[in-house]
Write a protein that holds these residues in place. Structure first.
Motif, PDB file in Angstrom:
ATOM      1  N   TRP A  20       0.739  -1.184  -0.098  1.00  0.00           N
ATOM      2  CA  TRP A  20      -0.030  -0.051  -0.029  1.00  0.00           C
ATOM      3  C   TRP A  20       0.898   1.228  -0.120  1.00  0.00           C
ATOM      4  O   TRP A  20       2.188   1.074   0.481  1.00  0.00           O
ATOM      5  CB  TRP A  20      -0.749  -0.008   1.378  1.00  0.00           C
ATOM      6  N   ALA A  22       1.532   4.839   1.758  1.00  0.00           N
ATOM      7  CA  ALA A  22       1.359   5.299   3.033  1.00  0.00           C
ATOM      8  C   ALA A  22       1.222   6.901   2.822  1.00  0.00           C
ATOM      9  O   ALA A  22       1.422   7.190   1.973  1.00  0.00           O
ATOM     10  CB  ALA A  22       2.703   5.280   4.061  1.00  0.00           C
ATOM     11  N   GLN A  99      -6.246  10.012   5.301  1.00  0.00           N
ATOM     12  CA  GLN A  99      -5.968  10.068   6.720  1.00  0.00           C
ATOM     13  C   GLN A  99      -6.390  11.292   7.304  1.00  0.00           C
ATOM     14  O   GLN A  99      -6.079  12.422   6.867  1.00  0.00           O
ATOM     15  CB  GLN A  99      -4.410  10.114   6.824  1.00  0.00           C
ATOM     16  N   GLU A 175      -8.331   6.642   7.877  1.00  0.00           N
ATOM     17  CA  GLU A 175      -7.419   6.250   8.837  1.00  0.00           C
ATOM     18  C   GLU A 175      -7.379   7.677   9.753  1.00  0.00           C
ATOM     19  O   GLU A 175      -7.189   8.708   9.468  1.00  0.00           O
ATOM     20  CB  GLU A 175      -5.954   6.066   8.223  1.00  0.00           C
ATOM     21  N   MET A 227      -9.395   2.688  10.188  1.00  0.00           N
ATOM     22  CA  MET A 227      -8.115   2.343  10.509  1.00  0.00           C
ATOM     23  C   MET A 227      -7.506   3.455  11.548  1.00  0.00           C
ATOM     24  O   MET A 227      -7.992   4.584  11.589  1.00  0.00           O
ATOM     25  CB  MET A 227      -7.192   2.437   9.174  1.00  0.00           C
ATOM     26  N   ARG A 229      -3.595   5.029  12.682  1.00  0.00           N
ATOM     27  CA  ARG A 229      -2.146   5.002  12.652  1.00  0.00           C
ATOM     28  C   ARG A 229      -1.379   5.408  14.033  1.00  0.00           C
ATOM     29  O   ARG A 229      -1.868   6.421  14.452  1.00  0.00           O
ATOM     30  CB  ARG A 229      -1.543   6.135  11.634  1.00  0.00           C
ATOM     31  N   ASP A 261      -2.038   0.812  11.644  1.00  0.00           N
ATOM     32  CA  ASP A 261      -0.936   1.078  10.820  1.00  0.00           C
ATOM     33  C   ASP A 261       0.294   1.544  11.746  1.00  0.00           C
ATOM     34  O   ASP A 261      -0.019   2.609  12.464  1.00  0.00           O
ATOM     35  CB  ASP A 261      -1.570   2.215   9.956  1.00  0.00           C
ATOM     36  N   SER A 263       3.585   3.008  12.921  1.00  0.00           N
ATOM     37  CA  SER A 263       4.928   3.727  12.856  1.00  0.00           C
ATOM     38  C   SER A 263       5.416   3.951  14.307  1.00  0.00           C
ATOM     39  O   SER A 263       5.078   3.431  15.157  1.00  0.00           O
ATOM     40  CB  SER A 263       4.363   4.893  12.159  1.00  0.00           C
ATOM     41  N   ALA A 284       5.457  -3.435  14.360  1.00  0.00           N
ATOM     42  CA  ALA A 284       4.123  -3.884  13.921  1.00  0.00           C
ATOM     43  C   ALA A 284       4.012  -5.328  14.415  1.00  0.00           C
ATOM     44  O   ALA A 284       3.014  -5.667  14.589  1.00  0.00           O
ATOM     45  CB  ALA A 284       4.200  -3.892  12.238  1.00  0.00           C
ATOM     46  N   GLY A 296      -0.264  -2.950   9.705  1.00  0.00           N
ATOM     47  CA  GLY A 296       0.702  -2.602   8.707  1.00  0.00           C
ATOM     48  C   GLY A 296       1.988  -2.291   9.170  1.00  0.00           C
ATOM     49  O   GLY A 296       2.149  -1.659  10.258  1.00  0.00           O
ATOM     50  N   VAL A 298       6.047  -0.436   8.437  1.00  0.00           N
ATOM     51  CA  VAL A 298       6.312   0.785   7.492  1.00  0.00           C
ATOM     52  C   VAL A 298       7.876   0.844   7.950  1.00  0.00           C
ATOM     53  O   VAL A 298       8.403   0.282   9.001  1.00  0.00           O
ATOM     54  CB  VAL A 298       5.790   1.973   7.832  1.00  0.00           C
ATOM     55  N   LEU A 320       3.394  -0.981   4.197  1.00  0.00           N
ATOM     56  CA  LEU A 320       3.032   0.429   3.493  1.00  0.00           C
ATOM     57  C   LEU A 320       4.270   1.010   3.509  1.00  0.00           C
ATOM     58  O   LEU A 320       5.252   1.019   4.066  1.00  0.00           O
ATOM     59  CB  LEU A 320       2.353   1.219   4.667  1.00  0.00           C
TER      60      LEU A 320
END
Length: 358
Positions: A20, A22, A99, A175, A227, A229, A261, A263, A284, A296, A298, A320
């Protein structure tokens, strides 16, 4: 069988593969309006084989923009401008996502193109006063005002209204941005949240605003894929960490979130972080193991074999990428070839003549 090019179903939404795009800020909007740049920029990734294309951090209120040049979705005109972009993404086989964001104490900052370095934009030069959970500045930025209860309630409503506009504009996945030191991350971390009311102190209190916003988004767009993040680590002593993220991710799932997601970082300037290929993948993996939720990964993921290995090892359900898509908008088409079978990727008919056979 490649896992990277296996479809994934999330809350009734099928995404054609697990590579995907990001969200990446473009700092190219005027008054929050997306334009031709955003259209071409995002649609090209769908043509390049992405499973989902997530539009940049898009402010739910004007004062939530990271810079004066950020996109927004706080009014209907902006939603109408997003509609042809989502249609272009969908027509090329990818899922359009956005997002929803508020930058908090990191709002009203110079864009990278302004030539003014880092720091806050003065009000006389197009900036605005910033808001945060507490009147604690990010190093080098203006001190924000502490949000009061009425402002918090209004913010929840703004996220809900933005979600309704986003769904109406054709975004199938929404998101909520609770990462990178922006407003919801600021509420979650004890390094930036010094409140003594129902939004500060305990983990339950610090997560309260995020959960209220998830409820508002789900109510406004019940059919959307919801979703979140997270920054799973502040990389600073006494800050937000993996264990707290896992707990709140579980709560978020109970409030409708179907995908996490993962990060890290961005909350404080004194973070101590070492980057490198796949440097955030272990976070993750930790959330996936602790919660059982789809996640996900990253962080400097740049090749098909690297992405495939992350999925094959069970560390994540989706990969991502960001900068690799900027370097190569056809990353997914290339990744399939790197895995030994160009036919794995969803090649547009117009590009088939360029496909390399094994």
């Amino acid at each position: 069988m490649s896992q990277l090019f296996t479809p994934i179903e999330l809350a009734g939404h099928t995404v054609r593969n697990r590579l995907w795009v990001a969200p990446m800020c473009m700092y190219s909007a005027t008054d929050g309006m997306p334009n031709d740049w955003h259209h071409v920029h995002l649609a090209q990734f769908a043509a390049g084989g992405a499973g989902m294309v997530i539009a940049e951090a898009t402010a739910v209120v004007p004062e939530g923009r990271i810079s004066p040049e950020d996109t927004g979705i706080w009014n209907d005109a902006q939603a109408e401008a997003w509609a042809p972009i989502t249609a272009a993404i969908r027509a090329r086989g990818a899922v359009p996502a956005i997002q929803l964001a508020h930058a908090g104490r990191k709002a009203s900052t110079w864009s990278p193109f302004a030539g003014r370095g880092h720091g806050s934009v003065p009000e006389g030069e197009g900036g605005w006063p910033t808001l945060a959970p507490s009147a604690v500045a990010f190093d080098g930025y203006a001190t924000p005002a502490e949000l009061d209860a009425a402002q918090i309630d209004a913010l929840v409503d703004a996220f809900g209204a933005a979600a309704a506009r986003a769904w109406g504009a054709g975004f199938e996945a929404l998101e909520v941005h609770a990462a990178h030191g922006y407003l919801l991350h600021e509420f979650l971390s004890p390094l930036s949240n010094h409140r003594t009311d129902e939004y500060g102190g305990s983990l339950e209190n610090r997560a309260r605003l995020l959960l209220r916003i998830l409820d508002a988004v789900r109510e406004a767009a019940p059919e959307a894929l919801l979703m979140v993040r997270f920054s799973a680590q502040d990389w600073a002593d006494g800050g937000w960490d993996l264990a707290q993220t896992a707990t709140v991710a579980t709560w978020a799932a109970a409030h409708g979130a179907a995908f996490v997601d993962v990060s890290s970082g961005g909350l404080v300037a004194h973070q101590k972080i070492t980057t490198g290929p796949g440097y955030q993948v272990h976070l993750a993996a930790g959330i996936r193991e602790a919660t059982g939720l789809p996640v996900g990964a990253v962080g400097e993921i740049t090749t098909g074999p690297q992405a495939e290995a992350i999925l094959a090892s069970g560390e994540a359900d989706v990969v991502l990428a960001a900068r690799e898509w900027l370097r190569d908008p056809h990353f997914a088409l290339r990744a399939a070839g790197e895995l030994g079978d160009a036919d794995l990727a969803p090649w547009p008919a117009q590009y088939l003549r360029a496909r390399r056979r094994a």
